[in-house]
Motif scaffolding. Sequence first.
Motif, mmCIF file in Angstrom:
data_model
loop_
_atom_site.group_PDB
_atom_site.id
_atom_site.type_symbol
_atom_site.label_atom_id
_atom_site.label_comp_id
_atom_site.label_asym_id
_atom_site.label_seq_id
_atom_site.Cartn_x
_atom_site.Cartn_y
_atom_site.Cartn_z
ATOM 1 N N ARG A 76 0.819 -1.218 0.000
ATOM 2 C CA ARG A 76 0.000 0.000 0.000
ATOM 3 C C ARG A 76 0.851 1.265 0.000
ATOM 4 N N GLU A 77 1.885 1.284 0.850
ATOM 5 C CA GLU A 77 2.720 2.480 0.942
ATOM 6 C C GLU A 77 3.450 2.720 -0.371
ATOM 7 N N GLU A 78 3.979 1.661 -0.980
ATOM 8 C CA GLU A 78 4.675 1.803 -2.259
ATOM 9 C C GLU A 78 3.726 2.338 -3.335
ATOM 10 N N ILE A 79 2.523 1.811 -3.350
ATOM 11 C CA ILE A 79 1.537 2.258 -4.328
ATOM 12 C C ILE A 79 1.184 3.724 -4.070
ATOM 13 N N GLY A 80 1.034 4.086 -2.803
ATOM 14 C CA GLY A 80 0.741 5.482 -2.463
ATOM 15 C C GLY A 80 1.847 6.413 -2.915
ATOM 16 N N ILE A 81 3.104 6.003 -2.729
ATOM 17 C CA ILE A 81 4.229 6.835 -3.169
ATOM 18 C C ILE A 81 4.233 6.956 -4.689
#
Length: 177
Positions: A76-81
């Motif tokens: 999720r965090e990677e996708i958000g970035i």
Amino acid sequence: QALARAEARGYAKKSAEEALVREKTAGEELLAQEANNRAEIEQRHEGLAAVLVPLVIGTSALLIALLSYVNVRQRREEIGILRAIGLKAQQIMVVFLSKAVVMGLLGGIVGCLLGLAVLQSVAGDITVPISEIIQSSPVSSSLLMAVILAPFLSSLASWLPGLLAARQDPAIVLQGE
């Protein structure tokens, strides 16, 4: 004596011909019975395959979808970035679906190779070489179909989790909610 021998030979000939006819009839009946038994077994196998193949494909698709969803949740965090730096939803979808296609292709190839290895080990006493079995039309078309359908099934099963990943709002994801 000559007449007795001739009658004995005639009787033996007649007896042998009758026995030959009986054995031939019995052999034909046995062949017909074996053919019927083989047809029944093939029908049972076809019925079993008609149930098991869709069940295995459906279960595989479900497991691939669950694994893809877990992958999306972990990243999720990677996708958000990625979304925050400007990647579009379609680009995120392409990333997840291309990963699914590659994994499906590798899975199809490895599955075919493992299936052939099992065939080789189980059918080691068969006099026909495995290369000839593979080159037969039904086997080669099944192998080709497995290699083609595995990436399709994988991408189809990963489509919904990929869509969920692509639609994540980067602001909410990066806030940690």
